[in-house]
Design a protein around this motif. Structure first.
Motif, PDB file in Angstrom:
ATOM      1  N   GLY A 103       0.564  -1.300  -0.073  1.00 47.84           N
ATOM      2  CA  GLY A 103       0.056   0.187   0.031  1.00 47.84           C
ATOM      3  C   GLY A 103       0.815   1.405   0.034  1.00 47.84           C
ATOM      4  O   GLY A 103       0.555   2.313  -0.860  1.00 47.84           O
ATOM      5  N   SER A 104       1.959   1.347   0.928  1.00 51.05           N
ATOM      6  CA  SER A 104       2.943   2.498   0.789  1.00 51.05           C
ATOM      7  C   SER A 104       4.050   2.138   1.054  1.00 51.05           C
ATOM      8  O   SER A 104       4.309   1.004   1.533  1.00 51.05           O
ATOM      9  CB  SER A 104       2.183   3.506   1.834  1.00 51.05           C
ATOM     10  OG  SER A 104       2.722   2.804   3.254  1.00 51.05           O
ATOM     11  N   LEU A 105       5.020   2.780   1.024  1.00 48.13           N
ATOM     12  CA  LEU A 105       6.721   2.660   1.006  1.00 48.13           C
ATOM     13  C   LEU A 105       6.766   2.473   2.524  1.00 48.13           C
ATOM     14  O   LEU A 105       7.553   1.502   3.010  1.00 48.13           O
ATOM     15  CB  LEU A 105       7.416   3.664   0.438  1.00 48.13           C
ATOM     16  CG  LEU A 105       7.706   3.472  -1.136  1.00 48.13           C
ATOM     17  CD1 LEU A 105       8.484   4.636  -1.548  1.00 48.13           C
ATOM     18  CD2 LEU A 105       8.370   2.301  -1.165  1.00 48.13           C
ATOM     19  N   ALA A 106       6.029   2.987   3.273  1.00 48.05           N
ATOM     20  CA  ALA A 106       6.273   2.957   4.917  1.00 48.05           C
ATOM     21  C   ALA A 106       6.314   1.344   5.105  1.00 48.05           C
ATOM     22  O   ALA A 106       6.796   0.939   6.139  1.00 48.05           O
ATOM     23  CB  ALA A 106       5.136   3.832   5.687  1.00 48.05           C
ATOM     24  N   GLU A 107       5.246   0.643   4.541  1.00 50.29           N
ATOM     25  CA  GLU A 107       5.200  -0.745   4.844  1.00 50.29           C
ATOM     26  C   GLU A 107       6.317  -1.576   4.421  1.00 50.29           C
ATOM     27  O   GLU A 107       6.802  -2.157   5.553  1.00 50.29           O
ATOM     28  CB  GLU A 107       3.848  -1.504   3.928  1.00 50.29           C
ATOM     29  CG  GLU A 107       3.516  -2.721   4.404  1.00 50.29           C
ATOM     30  CD  GLU A 107       2.260  -3.036   3.628  1.00 50.29           C
ATOM     31  OE1 GLU A 107       1.529  -2.265   2.869  1.00 50.29           O
ATOM     32  OE2 GLU A 107       2.297  -4.469   3.473  1.00 50.29           O
ATOM     33  N   LEU A 108       6.935  -1.039   3.504  1.00 54.15           N
ATOM     34  CA  LEU A 108       8.268  -1.838   3.105  1.00 54.15           C
ATOM     35  C   LEU A 108       9.163  -1.559   4.208  1.00 54.15           C
ATOM     36  O   LEU A 108      10.016  -2.296   4.822  1.00 54.15           O
ATOM     37  CB  LEU A 108       8.755  -1.335   1.829  1.00 54.15           C
ATOM     38  CG  LEU A 108       8.419  -2.178   0.569  1.00 54.15           C
ATOM     39  CD1 LEU A 108       8.873  -1.793  -0.696  1.00 54.15           C
ATOM     40  CD2 LEU A 108       8.580  -3.732   0.853  1.00 54.15           C
ATOM     41  N   ALA A 109       9.395  -0.160   4.515  1.00 54.88           N
ATOM     42  CA  ALA A 109      10.348   0.310   5.430  1.00 54.88           C
ATOM     43  C   ALA A 109      10.191  -0.330   7.013  1.00 54.88           C
ATOM     44  O   ALA A 109      11.185  -0.580   7.651  1.00 54.88           O
ATOM     45  CB  ALA A 109      10.389   1.809   5.647  1.00 54.88           C
ATOM     46  N   GLY A 110       8.934  -0.688   7.196  1.00 52.83           N
ATOM     47  CA  GLY A 110       8.413  -1.050   8.630  1.00 52.83           C
ATOM     48  C   GLY A 110       8.728  -2.620   8.568  1.00 52.83           C
ATOM     49  O   GLY A 110       9.574  -3.082   9.541  1.00 52.83           O
ATOM     50  N   LEU A 111       8.907  -3.468   7.382  1.00 49.37           N
ATOM     51  CA  LEU A 111       9.201  -4.604   7.334  1.00 49.37           C
ATOM     52  C   LEU A 111      10.718  -4.730   7.420  1.00 49.37           C
ATOM     53  O   LEU A 111      11.152  -5.846   7.914  1.00 49.37           O
ATOM     54  CB  LEU A 111       8.798  -5.254   6.199  1.00 49.37           C
ATOM     55  CG  LEU A 111       7.224  -5.631   5.922  1.00 49.37           C
ATOM     56  CD1 LEU A 111       6.868  -6.075   4.461  1.00 49.37           C
ATOM     57  CD2 LEU A 111       6.833  -6.780   6.840  1.00 49.37           C
ATOM     58  N   LEU A 112      11.408  -3.833   6.771  1.00 44.12           N
ATOM     59  CA  LEU A 112      13.011  -4.219   6.489  1.00 44.12           C
ATOM     60  C   LEU A 112      13.589  -2.988   7.393  1.00 44.12           C
ATOM     61  O   LEU A 112      14.350  -2.117   6.408  1.00 44.12           O
ATOM     62  CB  LEU A 112      13.267  -4.235   5.207  1.00 44.12           C
ATOM     63  CG  LEU A 112      14.724  -4.713   4.852  1.00 44.12           C
ATOM     64  CD1 LEU A 112      15.225  -5.793   5.519  1.00 44.12           C
ATOM     65  CD2 LEU A 112      14.840  -4.730   3.226  1.00 44.12           C
ATOM     66  N   PRO A 113      14.014  -2.848   8.519  1.00 43.13           N
ATOM     67  CA  PRO A 113      14.466  -1.628   9.009  1.00 43.13           C
ATOM     68  C   PRO A 113      15.950  -1.802   9.067  1.00 43.13           C
ATOM     69  O   PRO A 113      16.563  -2.911   8.957  1.00 43.13           O
ATOM     70  CB  PRO A 113      14.156  -1.939  10.562  1.00 43.13           C
ATOM     71  CG  PRO A 113      13.731  -3.080  10.771  1.00 43.13           C
ATOM     72  CD  PRO A 113      13.405  -3.676   9.555  1.00 43.13           C
ATOM     73  N   LEU A 114      16.675  -0.663   8.424  1.00 46.05           N
ATOM     74  CA  LEU A 114      18.102  -0.939   7.840  1.00 46.05           C
ATOM     75  C   LEU A 114      18.633   0.472   8.716  1.00 46.05           C
ATOM     76  O   LEU A 114      18.161   1.535   8.878  1.00 46.05           O
ATOM     77  CB  LEU A 114      18.222  -0.281   6.521  1.00 46.05           C
ATOM     78  CG  LEU A 114      17.762  -1.391   5.456  1.00 46.05           C
ATOM     79  CD1 LEU A 114      18.240  -1.007   4.253  1.00 46.05           C
ATOM     80  CD2 LEU A 114      18.830  -2.814   5.743  1.00 46.05           C
ATOM     81  N   GLN A 115      19.991   0.180   8.907  1.00 47.14           N
ATOM     82  CA  GLN A 115      21.154   1.442   9.172  1.00 47.14           C
ATOM     83  C   GLN A 115      22.093   1.244   8.071  1.00 47.14           C
ATOM     84  O   GLN A 115      22.624   0.074   8.041  1.00 47.14           O
ATOM     85  CB  GLN A 115      21.455   1.102  10.636  1.00 47.14           C
ATOM     86  CG  GLN A 115      20.568   1.624  11.831  1.00 47.14           C
ATOM     87  CD  GLN A 115      20.420   3.304  11.684  1.00 47.14           C
ATOM     88  OE1 GLN A 115      21.158   3.951  11.437  1.00 47.14           O
ATOM     89  NE2 GLN A 115      19.153   3.604  12.118  1.00 47.14           N
ATOM     90  N   VAL A 116      22.481   2.589   7.565  1.00 43.86           N
ATOM     91  CA  VAL A 116      23.697   2.490   6.697  1.00 43.86           C
ATOM     92  C   VAL A 116      24.707   3.197   7.284  1.00 43.86           C
ATOM     93  O   VAL A 116      24.551   4.322   7.795  1.00 43.86           O
ATOM     94  CB  VAL A 116      23.084   3.068   5.555  1.00 43.86           C
ATOM     95  CG1 VAL A 116      24.311   3.023   4.558  1.00 43.86           C
ATOM     96  CG2 VAL A 116      21.835   2.491   4.901  1.00 43.86           C
ATOM     97  N   ILE A 117      26.019   2.582   7.287  1.00 42.68           N
ATOM     98  CA  ILE A 117      27.201   3.454   7.705  1.00 42.68           C
ATOM     99  C   ILE A 117      28.032   3.513   6.525  1.00 42.68           C
ATOM    100  O   ILE A 117      28.558   2.295   5.986  1.00 42.68           O
ATOM    101  CB  ILE A 117      27.979   2.687   8.858  1.00 42.68           C
ATOM    102  CG1 ILE A 117      27.048   2.627  10.108  1.00 42.68           C
ATOM    103  CG2 ILE A 117      29.238   3.280   9.187  1.00 42.68           C
ATOM    104  CD1 ILE A 117      27.528   1.941  11.327  1.00 42.68           C
ATOM    105  N   ASN A 118      27.886   4.634   5.775  1.00 38.39           N
ATOM    106  CA  ASN A 118      28.895   4.809   4.429  1.00 38.39           C
ATOM    107  C   ASN A 118      29.279   6.315   4.557  1.00 38.39           C
ATOM    108  O   ASN A 118      29.377   6.914   5.680  1.00 38.39           O
ATOM    109  CB  ASN A 118      28.176   4.689   3.381  1.00 38.39           C
ATOM    110  CG  ASN A 118      26.849   5.661   3.047  1.00 38.39           C
ATOM    111  OD1 ASN A 118      26.740   6.525   4.070  1.00 38.39           O
ATOM    112  ND2 ASN A 118      26.151   5.617   2.135  1.00 38.39           N
ATOM    113  N   ALA A 119      29.975   6.618   3.503  1.00 35.97           N
ATOM    114  CA  ALA A 119      30.705   8.076   3.547  1.00 35.97           C
ATOM    115  C   ALA A 119      29.829   9.079   3.835  1.00 35.97           C
ATOM    116  O   ALA A 119      30.223  10.214   4.451  1.00 35.97           O
ATOM    117  CB  ALA A 119      31.449   8.186   2.144  1.00 35.97           C
TER     118      ALA A 119
END
Ligand SMILES: Nc1ncnc2c1ncn2[C@@H]1O[C@H](COP(=O)(O)OP(=O)(O)O)[C@@H](O)[C@H]1O
Ligand SMILES: [Mg+2]
Length: 364
Positions: A103-119
């Motif tokens: 339904g919304s991108l928020a649903e995906l973000a809720g399923l797959l919580p990520l943290q990124v460490i990059n430049a």
């Protein structure tokens, strides 16, 4: 939570890739330009629909192809969830979870919580308030189920208020309706942000000393308007200025985390290496607090681990990732540099991948 299978088609120089990552530690090495960052980007696309390298979808799609697809199988508790994203040059986008359009991108973000460490982590210190606001809102979004709808409501009210302000004649009663709702939703947002920030701040201060000693470091949450004032009063006080400029100058869309050292912005005082340690501590804190408040684990993507970190601090970061017991994907040019800090951690299942011209092979 972990990704048990990842497959990619036509993302940058990765034409086809299909791997079964370890639920613990995935180390990806290869020469510059081989495709390491692209593999991490694919996971980010699954969670947020776009890359962490910027919003341009066309740059992500292989130059000879019309679209790119990423598919993953996510293991969360006892659940196995297929996720898929296809993005096309002509703007089409398909996001699927469990075989159904989401339904919304928020649903995906809720399923797959990520943290990124990059430049880009330096932007947390030297970037605009929006970067830090998004950083905090990541946590608020994941721990407060009503945050996303409140945030959307605030956007809507701000848009309405701004459009009324831009008219030649301001209709007071109409303005009052939107302002009343804006005030009420803003108070809820501030409450939710404050709760999350307080937990974050407490954990951060316990942890930062291990990463870097900085005397006089303070974190504070700026709500988006003057201290000790009611938002309703601020809106009334700034009405004339706001209508001259055509937008609302104060509010939750201006919130910030202020990171200061003896009154100075941290970015102006710390060395590059110290900055990296500070932001790594902030990212690790997110992982700790997320686990504490949700009982779930977020996945960490670490692009180019060695960059700006000496051996001792690479080890420290790895020790923390190990303690978080989350799935991690770490890239680097040299195999040995990636493996070394994990040597003393026999309980973690490590998979090592080599990337060469967009092709990946697992090293046994
Ligand atoms: N849209 C694209 N189509 C084809 N190749 C691309 C595209 N965008 C970037 N590349 C190439 O993909 C390669 C992989 O880049 P990247 O993942 O950043 O490598 P690494 O992180 O291993 O240094 C680079 O050589 C880059 O030139
Ligand atoms: Mg790279």
């Amino acid at each position: 939570m972990s990704i048990s299978r990842l497959s990619i088609q036509n993302l940058r120089n990765v034409i086809t890739l299909d791997i079964q990552p370890s639920s613990d530690v995935n180390l990806i090495f290869g020469e510059n330009g081989s495709g390491k960052t692209s593999i991490l980007e694919s996971i980010h696309v699954l969670s947020l629909g776009r890359s962490f390298r910027g919003p341009k979808i066309k740059a992500l799609i292989n130059e000879h192809c019309e679209d790119m697809t990423v598919f993953a199988r996510l293991i969360a508790d006892a659940d196995s969830i297929p996720l898929g994203v296809t993005r096309s040059r002509n703007g089409d986008a398909v996001f699927k979870a469990r075989g159904q359009a989401v339904g919304s991108l928020a649903e995906l973000a809720g399923l797959l919580p990520l943290q990124v460490i990059n430049a880009d982590v330096f932007l947390l210190l030297e970037g605009s308030p929006a970067t830090r606001r998004q950083f905090l809102d990541w946590l608020v979004f994941h721990v407060e189920p009503t945050f996303f709808s409140a945030w959307k409501a605030a956007q809507r009210c701000l848009k309405q208020r701004n459009s009324i302000l831009r008219r030649d004649r301001i209709e007071g009663s109409e303005l009052a309706v939107w302002e009343r709702e804006l005030v009420s939703v803003s108070e809820r947002i501030v409450d939710m942000r404050t709760r999350a920030f307080n937990v974050f701040s407490e954990v951060f201060h316990q942890l930062i000393g291990e990463f870097v000693m900085v005397e006089g470091l303070t974190l504070s949450l700026y709500r988006g308007w003057e201290k000790d004032k009611l938002y309703a009063d601020v809106l009334a006080d700034t009405l004339e200025r706001d209508s001259r400029l055509g937008f609302t100058g104060a509010g939750v869309h201006r919130s910030d985390i202020r990171i200061r050292i003896k009154g100075h912005a941290a970015a102006d005082v710390l060395s590059r290496g110290q900055q990296k340690l500070l932001v790594c501590a902030m990212k690790i804190t997110q992982g700790v607090v997320f686990a504490q408040l949700t009982g779930r684990h977020c996945i960490f993507l670490v692009d180019d681990l060695p960059a700006e970190l000496d051996e001792a601090h690479r080890q420290l970061l790895v020790d923390w990732l190990d303690r978080l017991e989350t799935q991690v994907f770490i890239t680097g040019v040299e195999q040995e540099q990636l493996l070394q800090p994990w040597r003393e951690k026999p309980n973690r299942q490590i998979k090592l991948f080599h990337v060469e011209q967009g092709k990946i092979s697992e090293q046994l």
